[in-house]
Design an enzyme around this catalytic site. Structure first.
Site, PDB file in Angstrom:
ATOM      1  N   CYS A 377      13.527   9.998   0.905  1.00  0.00           N
ATOM      2  CA  CYS A 377      14.207  10.118   2.200  1.00  0.00           C
ATOM      3  C   CYS A 377      15.696  10.438   2.068  1.00  0.00           C
ATOM      4  CB  CYS A 377      13.999   8.840   3.017  1.00  0.00           C
ATOM      5  SG  CYS A 377      14.686   7.348   2.270  1.00  0.00           S
ATOM      6  N   HIS A 431      15.065   3.197   4.704  1.00  0.00           N
ATOM      7  CA  HIS A 431      14.623   4.564   5.024  1.00  0.00           C
ATOM      8  C   HIS A 431      15.666   5.221   5.922  1.00  0.00           C
ATOM      9  CE1 HIS A 431      11.706   7.793   5.429  1.00  0.00           C
ATOM     10  NE2 HIS A 431      11.938   7.810   6.738  1.00  0.00           N
ATOM     11  N   ASN A 443      12.540  13.558   8.834  1.00  0.00           N
ATOM     12  CA  ASN A 443      12.633  12.662   7.674  1.00  0.00           C
ATOM     13  C   ASN A 443      11.582  13.001   6.633  1.00  0.00           C
ATOM     14  OD1 ASN A 443      10.350  10.108   7.927  1.00  0.00           O
ATOM     15  ND2 ASN A 443      10.571  11.506   9.643  1.00  0.00           N
TER      16      ASN A 443
END
EC number: 3.4.-.-
Length: 473
Positions: A377, A431, A443
């Site tokens: 990420c 994240h 993402n």
């Protein structure tokens, strides 16, 4: 000294990378297990609702069966009573027929007696007519030997005539009485036969009702059996789901424990790296001081050498200062980079590989991974912005922990397109993605790789704690 420090830094990065790679599957597994647990709990809720509905259905079927059983008993009792009445009416019918038969016989016998008596009377009348009628009676009377005999003969003749008349009258009355009795019995027979026909019709109707109720009873039993079987199967499924949930929770606990241990180790390595960086800074300062002293010594001994040394020292100092300043800019927080096309450029580049880039924990930190579009990420966000000319950190050193310190914090209610949004997954701010607007973000995640997801998705909604950073404007 500088060479040894670079070697130490590389060793640290390599050591961290070798630890992160095996940790990838555990992170992915943790998120997959969360989804699995949610699906299990959703299925458990469905099964529980189905069991409740089926148990209610079974109760209704049992109540219906009890009702049918009662109706069957009532109909059966009526059928038995009707059957007994039919037998009684049949017996009464036979008895009435027998009485009618007997009366008819008596009537015939009476008619025969009357007929016989009529013949006798006819003969007497005929005899009287043949002998002159009243002359015969006179002869009887004149044949008397005395007055008393005359009176006796006259009385006898009168009695015979009266007796014949009375006998005929009585026989006629008996015959009429028998005929009346026969008529009454015939009426009674009609009534009995009508009642018998009605009872037999009722019996047929009751038999039909019994057959229908028997069929309903069998259907109710079959439905109960089917429903009970369905409940048993649902309970077995519920038990299996409970086992699956327990196993999933146990696996989650195991992975969480491993992740915590891994996070602790990463923190320890980061602290070691920080200590190494501080040592590097101290060594640099020492080297600069020593170089300055050496330069001063050269100045005092030789003018021309002094100028050359000063030029060299200035060049070295400027280079060192430039590098230090650049490193500070790349790692500093609180500064929002001005780049009008950076946001749309990053989003455009990142969106171009949606559905085409697999997730790899620790990926995107080598040129090979970048060439193959393999990221995690944080490296994905760094690469997307770097492709648009916005530097969010070095290739090998950008993580969610460094990105969360970039730019300026903004409230979730004020976030806009291009802001970085953070989620608490396997750890706090574990994240990161790029907010697109309208509740969506770009993402790279363990489930789908690079994708556009909704922040209202239950998983992401629960993980989002309102951490938003504005790095470009």
């Amino acid at each position: 000294m500088r060479k040894s420090l670079i070697t130490l830094g590389l060793a640290s990065v390599i050591g961290t990378s070798s630890f992160l790679i095996p940790f990838t599957s555990k992170t992915a597994s943790a998120e997959t297990l969360d989804e699995k647990k949610q699906k299990i709990e959703s299925k458990q809720s469905e099964v529980a609702s189905s069991i409740e509905a089926k148990e209610k259905e079974l109760t209704e079927l049992q109540e219906n069966q009890s009702k049918i059983e009662k109706e069957l008993k009532d109909i059966n009792d009526k059928a038995l009573d009707t059957s007994n009445k039919i037998e009684d009416k049949k017996e009464e019918n036979d008895k009435t027929k027998e009485e009618i038969k007997k009366l008819k016989k008596e009537i015939k016998e009476t008619e025969a007696r009357i007929e016989k008596r009529n013949e006798i009377l006819k003969k007497r009348v005929r005899s009287l007519q043949e002998s002159g009628g009243s002359q015969g009676y006179i002869d009887v009377l004149l044949g008397s030997t005395s007055f008393g005999d005359f009176i006796s003969r006259a009385t006898a003749v009168s009695s015979i005539v009266d007796a014949d008349k009375d006998l005929i009258k009585q026989q006629e009355q008996d015959k009429a009485k028998l005929e009346d009795s026969e008529a009454d019995l015939n009426d009674k027979l009609k009534e009995v036969q009508a009642a018998l026909a009605k009872l037999e019709t009722m019996q047929k109707d009751l038999d039909k009702q019994l057959n229908e109720k028997d069929k309903l009873f069998d259907e109710a039993k079959a439905s109960q059996k089917k429903t009970a079987k369905a409940i048993s199967e649902l309970k077995s499924e519920a038990s299996e789901l409970a086992n699956q949930k327990a196993n999933t929770e146990a696996e989650q606990a195991r992975i969480k424990k491993e992740q915590e241990a891994a996070a602790a180790l990463i923190k320890k390595q980061e602290e070691a790296q920080k200590a190494s960086d501080e040592t590097q800074t101290d060594d640099s300062q020492t080297a600069t001081t020593e170089s300055s002293k050496a330069s001063s010594s050269d100045d005092s001994s030789d003018n021309s050498s002094d100028n050359s040394s000063n030029g060299s020292s200035n060049s070295s100092s400027n280079g060192s200062s430039s590098k230090k300043s650049s490193g500070s800019n790349s790692n500093s927080g609180g500064t929002v980079i001005s780049n009008s096309g950076g946001i749309e450029g990053a989003i455009s580049v990142g969106s171009s590989i949606v559905g085409q880039s697999p997730y790899k924990f620790g990926g995107g930190r080598t040129q090979s991974d970048i060439n193959n579009r393999i990221f995690d990420c944080s490296s994905f966000v760094r690469w997307a912005y770097a492709s648009a000319g916005v530097n969010l950190g070095p290739v090998g050193g950008t993580t969610t922990d460094t990105l969360v310190g970039r730019g300026q914090a903004v409230s979730a209610s004020e976030m806009k397109r291009g802001d970085l949004v953070f989620f608490d997954t396997y750890k706090t701010n574990g994240h990161v993605g790029i907010y697109l607007g309208n509740g969506t973000f770009l993402n790279d995640n363990t489930s789908h790789g690079v994708s556009v997801d909704s922040m209202s998705n239950p998983y992401w909604k629960a993980a989002f704690k309102g951490v938003v950073r504005r790095v470009v404007q």
